[in-house]
Design a protein around this motif. Structure first.
Motif, PDB file in Angstrom:
ATOM      1  N   UNK A 168     -39.559  24.288 -21.882  1.00  0.00           N
ATOM      2  CA  UNK A 168     -38.920  23.942 -23.141  1.00  0.00           C
ATOM      3  C   UNK A 168     -39.442  24.891 -24.201  1.00  0.00           C
ATOM      4  N   UNK A 169     -38.568  25.285 -25.111  1.00  0.00           N
ATOM      5  CA  UNK A 169     -38.990  26.232 -26.130  1.00  0.00           C
ATOM      6  C   UNK A 169     -37.848  26.596 -27.058  1.00  0.00           C
ATOM      7  N   UNK A 170     -37.967  27.752 -27.690  1.00  0.00           N
ATOM      8  CA  UNK A 170     -36.974  28.258 -28.631  1.00  0.00           C
ATOM      9  C   UNK A 170     -36.465  29.609 -28.158  1.00  0.00           C
ATOM     10  N   UNK A 171     -35.202  29.871 -28.457  1.00  0.00           N
ATOM     11  CA  UNK A 171     -34.625  31.192 -28.202  1.00  0.00           C
ATOM     12  C   UNK A 171     -33.624  31.484 -29.312  1.00  0.00           C
ATOM     13  N   UNK A 172     -33.952  32.478 -30.129  1.00  0.00           N
ATOM     14  CA  UNK A 172     -33.074  32.877 -31.240  1.00  0.00           C
ATOM     15  C   UNK A 172     -32.706  31.696 -32.146  1.00  0.00           C
ATOM     16  N   UNK A 173     -33.666  30.813 -32.389  1.00  0.00           N
ATOM     17  CA  UNK A 173     -33.406  29.682 -33.270  1.00  0.00           C
ATOM     18  C   UNK A 173     -32.702  28.515 -32.612  1.00  0.00           C
ATOM     19  N   UNK A 174     -32.521  28.559 -31.298  1.00  0.00           N
ATOM     20  CA  UNK A 174     -31.876  27.478 -30.557  1.00  0.00           C
ATOM     21  C   UNK A 174     -32.910  26.787 -29.672  1.00  0.00           C
ATOM     22  N   UNK A 175     -32.879  25.466 -29.663  1.00  0.00           N
ATOM     23  CA  UNK A 175     -33.762  24.728 -28.756  1.00  0.00           C
ATOM     24  C   UNK A 175     -33.302  24.948 -27.322  1.00  0.00           C
ATOM     25  N   UNK A 176     -34.238  25.211 -26.432  1.00  0.00           N
ATOM     26  CA  UNK A 176     -33.938  25.532 -25.033  1.00  0.00           C
ATOM     27  C   UNK A 176     -34.677  24.568 -24.115  1.00  0.00           C
ATOM     28  N   UNK A 177     -33.962  24.058 -23.117  1.00  0.00           N
ATOM     29  CA  UNK A 177     -34.580  23.259 -22.064  1.00  0.00           C
ATOM     30  C   UNK A 177     -34.130  23.811 -20.716  1.00  0.00           C
ATOM     31  N   UNK A 178     -35.076  23.945 -19.798  1.00  0.00           N
ATOM     32  CA  UNK A 178     -34.789  24.427 -18.450  1.00  0.00           C
ATOM     33  C   UNK A 178     -35.283  23.367 -17.469  1.00  0.00           C
ATOM     34  N   UNK A 179     -34.375  22.910 -16.608  1.00  0.00           N
ATOM     35  CA  UNK A 179     -34.695  21.849 -15.653  1.00  0.00           C
ATOM     36  C   UNK A 179     -34.544  22.347 -14.225  1.00  0.00           C
ATOM     37  N   UNK A 180     -35.257  21.690 -13.365  1.00  0.00           N
ATOM     38  CA  UNK A 180     -35.172  21.984 -11.939  1.00  0.00           C
ATOM     39  C   UNK A 180     -33.751  21.763 -11.428  1.00  0.00           C
ATOM     40  N   UNK A 181     -33.278  22.666 -10.586  1.00  0.00           N
ATOM     41  CA  UNK A 181     -31.941  22.518  -9.998  1.00  0.00           C
ATOM     42  C   UNK A 181     -31.921  21.357  -9.016  1.00  0.00           C
ATOM     43  N   UNK A 182     -30.788  20.688  -8.954  1.00  0.00           N
ATOM     44  CA  UNK A 182     -30.587  19.606  -7.994  1.00  0.00           C
ATOM     45  C   UNK A 182     -29.810  20.179  -6.809  1.00  0.00           C
ATOM     46  N   UNK A 183     -30.476  20.317  -5.685  1.00  0.00           N
ATOM     47  CA  UNK A 183     -29.853  20.860  -4.478  1.00  0.00           C
ATOM     48  C   UNK A 183     -30.114  19.922  -3.305  1.00  0.00           C
ATOM     49  N   UNK A 184     -29.447  20.192  -2.192  1.00  0.00           N
ATOM     50  CA  UNK A 184     -29.680  19.392  -0.989  1.00  0.00           C
ATOM     51  C   UNK A 184     -29.112  17.998  -1.052  1.00  0.00           C
TER      52      UNK A 184
END
Length: 386
Positions: A168-184
């Protein structure tokens, strides 16, 4: 936004271009995929809908094979954008510590609309999903999901599974969230009992649920404040009337309050190894009548998947017709309480969020269904339970 023009800062040369393809076409895109490498392009199509089952899953696989064979090169929806170290793909590469490609989901116009990205390896492995805020409201949703995933990660569940929060963080003034992919995932529609068990898992995850009379419940007080705060909305009188209906019919009815996902729709979940994996946690809320998620699941399936009119779906929910998940939580005595309170809650949320103004879905058009739906609720509450 995702591919800022870096031509003036010297970080990109003339050959630095992100070549993308809009599917099914540029006029009506649903998915924007990288044109190369083909393995990543095909994987983006194959995993377009993680919740897909049956025919939809096979169609996605067929589309992936066609893209792998070069179909994307023949389609007219090609988009060439300037690439450079400042774009979202390079940022996600740095976040995950490996080379990545990205595919962009494009959904219907919504107040909650924000960029949602598949993050893939060049070889076609789905690594993660990322979301970015676009303004103050969507920032609040991204930040709420970060908090929800953090709280849920501290719990163990028997039927429910939650994707891990990777970044979680910021990118160019936008809040960013990265989550684990759901596979299988299994490729089979989750059984109603499993969906209900996962709702129960979630409802009690902060501790024992509170039970008491509707008239004295904290949820009733909160809902009333929300409706009164809608001010000049043309939908406020109908919501106030529906609220008064609940008070007349259910003041002494027992209501159980627990945690609710807030968008427990069939497309936000999949079965994996006997458990229900659920994503999109930006509306997680405490102190909500237990069973709201069940009603939302049956309501969303019938309106969106089965393409039934909203008022007809409300009638079916009140009658207990084709509402298998709701049936796990509603008795004949309290079904009208649960369904009516849910409708008031979701309608109030659409007004609060501005969904009634920008939304392009059947449920966002409150002027078409709210009054007749509440009339059905009134009729159901006048009839003695069977």
């Amino acid at each position: 936004m995702l591919w800022p023009d870096s031509s003036d800062d010297g970080s990109a040369g003339a050959s630095d271009v992100s070549s993308l393809v809009a599917l099914p076409n540029a006029e009506n895109p649903r998915l924007v995929i990288p044109r190369r490498p083909r393995a990543a392009s095909a994987a983006a199509v194959r995993h377009y809908k993680t919740s897909a089952t049956g025919r939809t899953r096979w169609l996605a696989r067929g589309g992936a094979l066609a893209v792998r064979a070069g179909l994307a090169d023949l389609l007219p929806g090609r988009i060439d954008l300037p690439a450079g170290s400042d774009d979202i793909r390079h940022h996600l590469r740095d976040v995950l510590g490996q080379d990545v490609q990205v595919a962009l989901y494009v959904g219907p116009r919504r107040a909650v609309e924000k960029p949602v990205l598949q993050v893939l390896s060049p070889a076609g492995e789905v690594l993660a999903y990322a979301k970015l805020s676009t303004g103050r409201f969507t920032r609040s949703l991204v930040e709420a999901e970060v908090g929800a995933l953090g709280a849920l990660s501290e719990q163990s569940f028997s039927a429910l599974e939650v994707p891990a929060l990777l970044h979680t963080g910021e990118w160019h003034g936008h809040a960013l969230i990265v989550q684990q992919a759901v596979t299988g995932t299994s490729g089979r529609a989750p059984g109603h009992a499993l969906v209900a068990a996962a709702i129960d898992d979630l409802a009690w995850f902060r501790g024992a649920a509170l039970s008491g009379r509707w008239a004295a419940s904290s949820y009733r007080s909160r809902l009333l404040r929300r409706i009164d705060a809608l001010g000049p909305s043309p939908h406020r009188p109908a919501l106030r009337s529906g609220f008064a209906l609940l008070d007349r019919a259910h003041s002494f009815s027992t209501v159980r309050l627990g945690d609710s996902h807030g968008d427990w729709a069939p497309w936000n979940m999949a079965q994996r190894h006997g458990r229900l994996v659920v994503w999109d946690w930006e509306h997680l809320t405490s102190g909500v009548p237990v069973g709201f998620d069940a009603v939302h699941h049956d309501f969303s399936r019938q309106v969106v998947v089965d393409d039934l009119p909203v008022v007809d779906v409300v009638r079916r929910l009140l009658d207990g017709h084709d509402s298998p998940v709701t049936d796990h939580f509603a008795t004949s005595a309290d079904r009208s309480l649960l369904v009516t309170a849910y409708l008031l809650d979701i309608a109030a949320r659409y007004v609060e969020d501005g969904e009634v103004v920008v939304g392009g879905t059947p449920t966002s058009r409150l002027e078409e269904w709210l009054v007749p739906a509440l009339a059905l609720c009134a009729r159901a509450q006048e009839e003695p339970p069977a």
